[in-house]
Design a protein around this motif. Structure first.
Motif, short mmCIF file in Angstrom:
data_model
loop_
_atom_site.label_atom_id
_atom_site.label_comp_id
_atom_site.label_asym_id
_atom_site.label_seq_id
_atom_site.Cartn_x
_atom_site.Cartn_y
_atom_site.Cartn_z
N PRO A 128 -46.16 19.79 28.99
CA PRO A 128 -46.64 18.49 30.30
C PRO A 128 -46.29 18.70 30.90
CG PRO A 128 -45.12 17.40 27.87
CD PRO A 128 -44.85 18.95 28.03
N THR A 129 -45.26 19.58 31.62
CA THR A 129 -44.71 19.54 33.54
C THR A 129 -45.75 20.35 33.87
OG1 THR A 129 -43.28 20.97 33.56
CG2 THR A 129 -42.73 18.27 32.55
N GLY A 130 -46.29 21.10 33.11
CA GLY A 130 -47.25 22.30 33.43
C GLY A 130 -45.84 23.43 34.35
N LYS A 131 -44.59 22.97 34.50
CA LYS A 131 -43.65 24.17 35.07
C LYS A 131 -43.97 25.82 34.36
CE LYS A 131 -42.72 21.17 38.26
NZ LYS A 131 -43.23 21.42 39.40
N ARG A 132 -43.95 25.30 32.54
CA ARG A 132 -43.72 27.20 32.41
C ARG A 132 -45.67 27.06 32.04
NH1 ARG A 132 -43.83 28.01 26.19
NH2 ARG A 132 -42.14 30.44 26.40
N TYR A 133 -45.57 28.97 32.74
CA TYR A 133 -47.02 28.99 32.45
C TYR A 133 -46.96 30.45 32.41
CZ TYR A 133 -46.58 29.92 37.73
OH TYR A 133 -45.14 29.91 39.27
N ALA A 134 -48.13 30.68 32.35
CA ALA A 134 -48.93 32.20 32.10
C ALA A 134 -49.28 32.48 33.67
CB ALA A 134 -49.58 32.82 31.14
N SER A 135 -48.92 34.27 33.44
CA SER A 135 -49.72 34.39 35.01
C SER A 135 -51.06 36.02 34.80
CB SER A 135 -48.19 34.78 35.85
OG SER A 135 -48.13 33.63 36.39
N MET A 136 -51.53 35.89 35.31
CA MET A 136 -52.35 37.04 35.30
C MET A 136 -53.49 37.40 36.59
SD MET A 136 -55.44 35.19 33.11
CE MET A 136 -54.14 33.80 32.12
N ARG A 137 -53.84 38.21 36.39
CA ARG A 137 -54.82 38.20 38.30
C ARG A 137 -56.31 38.12 37.47
NH1 ARG A 137 -51.95 39.16 42.28
NH2 ARG A 137 -51.13 41.42 41.53
#
Length: 281
Positions: free
Chosen positions: A237-246
């Motif tokens: 819920p904090t959004g601190k863990r996220y996936a990254s893409m270009r």
């Protein structure tokens, strides 16, 4: 319909990092994509649905017909939207190339603002009349463009209930775009981070089965997607863990983010490391 609902949606190669986090978008779910202004929410939804290749009914109050068609043509050909605009204006062979690129997409658009339930009913009836089935995916761009839902929380909740009913009745995946606050302390201190669940306007991210929070770093074009709500899987819920893409906004495309491995500088000839290497240690 009930046999098909609950199956995982077709995977998109560019979203590999998102799937690796345990995100599992499924048929028949209501999915929310939320982010601050200018974070390519519409581009993300367009790319996702186009890459899945499922029959899609897209209600766009946020994009004009020109913008949507230019983005799709750019996505399919790799030409920038400026090149698409110039080619369509030139006509002849250039126009035919772009029209042919769009011809295979299973998209139907409904443009109009505000979005009304009457318009939704008419579009669904027309679809069923033509194809004798329901769309596999509905996209609503965006929640606050529904009639009466610009600022009324009660009406927004009613819209979310209506979208849930639509998903249950048709077995389709319903994707709805929504805004996150631009005025919070987090938005000012860390604007390129995905908003946390409590920053999504109206607290409406609680209603869908899956809520994604998105952000775009305009300097590196790194696109960050956090799973802030997932009924059948892991979320943060904090959004601190996220996936990254270009993100490639000029062609409305996304790709896997290739990070360069750190380079270890060679040891100087007089350093202890170099001496040990020469001695075979």
């Amino acid at each position: 319909m009930h046999a098909e609902s609950g199956k995982e949606l077709p995977r998109v190669e560019a979203f590999e990092a998102l799937y690796a986090m345990g995100c599992r978008p499924r048929h028949g779910e209501v999915v929310m994509i939320a982010g601050r202004s200018g974070t390519q929410k519409s581009g993300f939804a367009l790319y996702w649905t186009a890459q899945m290749g499922l029959p899609t009914l897209y209600f766009s109050a946020d994009m004009s017909a020109f913008t949507a068609s230019s983005r799709l043509a750019s996505m399919m050909t790799g030409d920038t939207t400026e090149m698409v605009e110039a080619g369509m204006g030139a006509g002849g062979r250039h126009r035919m190339e772009y029209l042919n690129a769009l011809s295979g997409l299973p998209f139907t658009f409904s443009f109009g603002s505000p979005i009304t339930w009457h318009a939704v009913d008419e579009e669904v009836e027309a679809w069923v009349e033509l194809w004798d089935n329901y769309p596999a995916v509905f996209v609503f761009d965006n929640l606050m463009d529904f009639e009466g839902a610009e600022s009324d929380y009660t009406e927004q909740m009613a819209v979310m209930s209506g979208l849930t009913e639509l998903a249950r009745a048709t077995g389709a995946t319903v994707i709805v775009l929504h805004h996150a606050s631009d005025k919070s302390w987090e938005a000012k201190s860390d604007p390129w981070a995905p908003p946390s669940r409590d920053q999504i306007k109206g607290g409406l991210s609680e209603k869908p089965e899956l809520s994604l929070s998105v952000a775009l770093d305009p300097n590196s074009h790194e696109y960050r997607v956090a799973v802030v709500k997932q009924r059948m899987g892991a979320c943060d819920p904090t959004g601190k863990r996220y996936a990254s893409m270009r993100c490639h906004p000029e062609v409305t495309r996304f790709s896997k983010l290739e990070r360069l491995a750190p380079v270890t500088p060679p040891a100087q000839p007089w350093s202890p490391t170099a001496i040990l290497q020469k001695q075979g240690v």
